[in-house]
Design a protein around this motif. Structure first.
Motif, PDB file in Angstrom:
ATOM      1  N   TRP A  57       8.255  12.870 -17.608  1.00 54.99           N
ATOM      2  CA  TRP A  57       8.164  11.417 -17.769  1.00 54.99           C
ATOM      3  C   TRP A  57       6.760  10.989 -18.190  1.00 54.99           C
ATOM      4  CZ3 TRP A  57      10.977   9.683 -12.665  1.00 54.99           C
ATOM      5  CH2 TRP A  57      12.346   9.923 -12.808  1.00 54.99           C
ATOM      6  N   MET A  58       5.842  11.939 -18.238  1.00 52.36           N
ATOM      7  CA  MET A  58       4.456  11.587 -18.552  1.00 52.36           C
ATOM      8  C   MET A  58       4.211  11.566 -20.024  1.00 52.36           C
ATOM      9  SD  MET A  58       2.223  13.409 -15.696  1.00 52.36           S
ATOM     10  CE  MET A  58       2.621  13.338 -14.002  1.00 52.36           C
ATOM     11  N   VAL A  82       0.855  -1.179   0.000  1.00 55.74           N
ATOM     12  CA  VAL A  82       0.000   0.000   0.000  1.00 55.74           C
ATOM     13  C   VAL A  82       0.892   1.229   0.000  1.00 55.74           C
ATOM     14  CG1 VAL A  82      -1.762   1.266   1.263  1.00 55.74           C
ATOM     15  CG2 VAL A  82      -1.772  -1.225   1.272  1.00 55.74           C
ATOM     16  N   ALA A  83       0.666   2.112  -0.960  1.00 53.19           N
ATOM     17  CA  ALA A  83       1.440   3.353  -1.029  1.00 53.19           C
ATOM     18  C   ALA A  83       0.696   4.454  -0.281  1.00 53.19           C
ATOM     19  CB  ALA A  83       1.657   3.752  -2.477  1.00 53.19           C
ATOM     20  N   ARG A  84       1.445   5.222   0.484  1.00 49.55           N
ATOM     21  CA  ARG A  84       0.844   6.360   1.165  1.00 49.55           C
ATOM     22  C   ARG A  84       0.565   7.448   0.145  1.00 49.55           C
ATOM     23  NH1 ARG A  84       4.559   7.823   6.109  1.00 49.55           N
ATOM     24  NH2 ARG A  84       3.442   9.744   5.685  1.00 49.55           N
ATOM     25  N   LEU A  85      -0.454   8.261   0.378  1.00 53.98           N
ATOM     26  CA  LEU A  85      -0.869   9.295  -0.562  1.00 53.98           C
ATOM     27  C   LEU A  85       0.244  10.307  -0.820  1.00 53.98           C
ATOM     28  CD1 LEU A  85      -3.068  10.377  -2.367  1.00 53.98           C
ATOM     29  CD2 LEU A  85      -4.020  11.584  -0.409  1.00 53.98           C
ATOM     30  N   ASP A  86       1.005  10.680   0.212  1.00 52.13           N
ATOM     31  CA  ASP A  86       2.080  11.652   0.000  1.00 52.13           C
ATOM     32  C   ASP A  86       3.195  11.068  -0.872  1.00 52.13           C
ATOM     33  OD1 ASP A  86       2.738   9.932   2.063  1.00 52.13           O
ATOM     34  OD2 ASP A  86       3.856  11.410   3.207  1.00 52.13           O
ATOM     35  N   THR A  87       3.415   9.757  -0.823  1.00 48.54           N
ATOM     36  CA  THR A  87       4.399   9.109  -1.694  1.00 48.54           C
ATOM     37  C   THR A  87       3.951   9.164  -3.148  1.00 48.54           C
ATOM     38  OG1 THR A  87       5.018   7.616   0.095  1.00 48.54           O
ATOM     39  CG2 THR A  87       5.657   6.964  -2.130  1.00 48.54           C
ATOM     40  N   VAL A  88       2.679   8.888  -3.383  1.00 54.65           N
ATOM     41  CA  VAL A  88       2.135   8.948  -4.741  1.00 54.65           C
ATOM     42  C   VAL A  88       2.232  10.372  -5.285  1.00 54.65           C
ATOM     43  CG1 VAL A  88       0.057   8.640  -6.138  1.00 54.65           C
ATOM     44  CG2 VAL A  88       0.619   6.970  -4.372  1.00 54.65           C
ATOM     45  N   ARG A  89       1.890  11.360  -4.477  1.00 54.23           N
ATOM     46  CA  ARG A  89       1.972  12.765  -4.909  1.00 54.23           C
ATOM     47  C   ARG A  89       3.407  13.138  -5.273  1.00 54.23           C
ATOM     48  NH1 ARG A  89      -1.767  15.231  -0.188  1.00 54.23           N
ATOM     49  NH2 ARG A  89      -3.779  14.803  -1.160  1.00 54.23           N
ATOM     50  N   THR A  90       4.369  12.705  -4.478  1.00 55.47           N
ATOM     51  CA  THR A  90       5.777  13.000  -4.744  1.00 55.47           C
ATOM     52  C   THR A  90       6.219  12.386  -6.062  1.00 55.47           C
ATOM     53  OG1 THR A  90       6.223  13.089  -2.366  1.00 55.47           O
ATOM     54  CG2 THR A  90       8.121  12.802  -3.830  1.00 55.47           C
ATOM     55  N   LEU A  91       5.845  11.140  -6.300  1.00 52.98           N
ATOM     56  CA  LEU A  91       6.214  10.479  -7.553  1.00 52.98           C
ATOM     57  C   LEU A  91       5.593  11.175  -8.761  1.00 52.98           C
ATOM     58  CD1 LEU A  91       6.037   6.718  -6.528  1.00 52.98           C
ATOM     59  CD2 LEU A  91       8.079   8.038  -7.097  1.00 52.98           C
ATOM     60  N   VAL A  92       4.352  11.586  -8.649  1.00 56.38           N
ATOM     61  CA  VAL A  92       3.695  12.292  -9.747  1.00 56.38           C
ATOM     62  C   VAL A  92       4.375  13.635  -9.988  1.00 56.38           C
ATOM     63  CG1 VAL A  92       1.542  13.407 -10.464  1.00 56.38           C
ATOM     64  CG2 VAL A  92       1.491  11.109  -9.476  1.00 56.38           C
ATOM     65  N   VAL A 134       7.555  14.479  -9.347  1.00 57.53           N
ATOM     66  CA  VAL A 134       8.869  14.228  -9.949  1.00 57.53           C
ATOM     67  C   VAL A 134       8.699  13.853 -11.427  1.00 57.53           C
ATOM     68  CG1 VAL A 134      10.870  12.689  -9.938  1.00 57.53           C
ATOM     69  CG2 VAL A 134      10.012  13.636  -7.792  1.00 57.53           C
ATOM     70  N   ALA A 135       7.716  13.002 -11.726  1.00 55.25           N
ATOM     71  CA  ALA A 135       7.466  12.594 -13.115  1.00 55.25           C
ATOM     72  C   ALA A 135       7.074  13.794 -13.970  1.00 55.25           C
ATOM     73  CB  ALA A 135       6.379  11.529 -13.159  1.00 55.25           C
ATOM     74  N   ALA A 136       6.263  14.688 -13.435  1.00 56.56           N
ATOM     75  CA  ALA A 136       5.859  15.879 -14.181  1.00 56.56           C
ATOM     76  C   ALA A 136       7.034  16.820 -14.393  1.00 56.56           C
ATOM     77  CB  ALA A 136       4.729  16.597 -13.440  1.00 56.56           C
TER      78      ALA A 136
END
Length: 109
Positions: A108-109, A90-100, A102-104
């Motif tokens: 990377w999108m 399970v990924a924490r919401l703040d981890t998902v936000r950070t990855l998005v 960085v990708a932006a």
């Protein structure tokens, strides 16, 4: 109006609506190939199951349907005997936000 949910299989087995709910759950378990019947391993402890019952209500308080879940008694597991490691992917919401973010930033999108 008082909705009484059964506390045991014996109580639920006396009522046709609860028997229907349990049969529906077993049918879905078999349809989804959730489990496979195997011979009992005598060198390992067996983890039991139990039924959980819940009455779903309509907005006006009338009974919509009875639901039954068959759950494993996971609390009877003993670390080092029944399992060695536990994983919860399970990924924490703040981890998902950070990855998005960085990708932006790196296109990377």
């Amino acid at each position: 109006m008082c909705i009484i949910e059964p506390e045991s299989f014996e109580e639920a087995a006396k009522d046709d609506s609860w028997k229907k709910a349990m049969k529906a759950k077993i049918t879905m378990i078999e349809k989804n190939n959730t489990w496979e019947l195997v011979n009992r391993p005598f060198d390992k402890p067996i983890i039991g199951v139990r039924w959980i019952y819940k009455t779903k209500l309509n907005l006006d308080g009338s009974v919509q349907k009875n639901k039954a879940w068959l759950v494993a008694k996971g609390y009877s597991h003993k670390p080092g005997i029944d399992f060695n490691e536990t994983f919860a992917p399970v990924a924490r919401l703040d981890t998902v936000r950070t990855l998005v973010a960085v990708a932006a930033q790196r296109n990377w999108m």
